[in-house]
Enzyme design. Structure first.
Site, PDB file in Angstrom:
ATOM      1  CB  ILE A  41      39.876  46.700  45.839  1.00  0.00           C
ATOM      2  CG1 ILE A  41      38.564  47.187  46.538  1.00  0.00           C
ATOM      3  CG2 ILE A  41      41.001  47.485  46.547  1.00  0.00           C
ATOM      4  CD1 ILE A  41      38.313  47.325  47.888  1.00  0.00           C
ATOM      5  NE  ARG A  71      45.343  39.148  38.674  1.00  0.00           N
ATOM      6  CZ  ARG A  71      44.085  38.642  39.477  1.00  0.00           C
ATOM      7  NH1 ARG A  71      44.350  37.791  40.380  1.00  0.00           N
ATOM      8  NH2 ARG A  71      42.988  39.156  39.146  1.00  0.00           N
ATOM      9  CG  HIS A 129      44.669  35.957  34.988  1.00  0.00           C
ATOM     10  ND1 HIS A 129      44.959  35.734  36.472  1.00  0.00           N
ATOM     11  CD2 HIS A 129      43.506  37.131  34.991  1.00  0.00           C
ATOM     12  CE1 HIS A 129      43.790  36.486  37.028  1.00  0.00           C
ATOM     13  NE2 HIS A 129      43.186  37.088  36.234  1.00  0.00           N
ATOM     14  CE  LYS A 156      39.171  37.598  36.250  1.00  0.00           C
ATOM     15  NZ  LYS A 156      40.060  38.751  36.821  1.00  0.00           N
TER      16      LYS A 156
END
Length: 238
Positions: A41, A71, A129, A156
């Site tokens: 989500i 994010r 990221h 991650k």
């Protein structure tokens, strides 16, 4: 018991699909019908980030393991509020999901988000990221180490893969550790979304009826390939 934790503990790779607030109940029903493993989500993509609206959207996915993230813009997200507002929203939604994803770079909120997750027995994903490149191997190792030291249940790593050397570096990090999600973005990185789960990456990401993130395959194609190359996934899906 935390549903997502139980699924991850089986060792079978999972397929996640990202959702914003445009589909509501219809999108949630589509996800259930497709047997999506994890609903990611993306609250930062919501048109309305008021707490009541966000909690209604989360409730629509009841019965599906839900991973919520807000994010930051620094790592490719769309959040436009303050860090305090982001933290308040994380605190409000965490009791209603199976996992939260917060960036390692979000130092202003990281410790509090992880503490809230622990309080409610919610899995914490600490993420990194890089949409431009894949950093050197030592930098990737340091990122994993720092995320674990911060208290991550899962780490991650998602970077732009422009060469086979980039994929090799990502694969090396994945093989060196446990409880990792490792993804190569871009055309070169597409293979990582199917084959890194065979090396231990816990979750791969895809999409239903929306524009993909760089290098993603759609849900149907992802599931087809996962069934072909991961026998345990195929058996679980029946």
């Amino acid at each position: 018991m935390n549903t997502l934790r139980a699924l991850i503990d089986t060792g079978v790779p999972l397929v996640a699909v990202s959702f914003d607030d445009r589909g509501g109940e219809r999108a949630a029903e589509e996800a259930r019908a497709a047997r999506v493993d994890v609903a990611e989500i993306r609250v930062d993509r919501f048109g309305d980030t008021g707490t009541d609206h966000v909690l209604r959207q989360v409730a629509a996915f009841r019965g599906l393991p839900a991973l919520a993230t807000i994010r930051s813009r620094a790592e490719g997200g769309f959040w436009q509020g303050s860090e305090q507002e982001r933290l308040d929203l994380f605190r409000a939604l965490t009791p209603h999901v199976d996992a939260v994803d917060v960036e390692l770079s979000s130092r202003a909120v990281l410790a509090d988000v992880l503490a809230t997750a622990r309080e409610h027995d919610v899995l914490s994903v600490v993420s990194f990221h890089d949409f431009d490149r894949t950093p050197p191997l030592d930098d990737l190792r340091a990122t994993v180490r720092d995320a674990r030291e911060a208290g991550a249940d899962l780490v991650k790593i998602s970077t732009m893969a422009r060469s086979r050397d980039d994929l090799r570096r990502l694969a090396t990090v994945l093989l060196e550790g446990d409880d990792l999600i490792v993804i190569g973005m871009g055309e070169v990185g597409t293979a990582s979304r199917i084959f890194f789960p065979a090396l231990g990456s816990k979750i791969t990401y895809t999409f239903l009826g929306a524009a993909p993130t760089s290098g993603q395959l759609d849900f149907e194609e992802t599931v087809r390939l996962m069934r072909r190359f991961h026998p345990d996934f195929g058996r679980r899906e029946g």
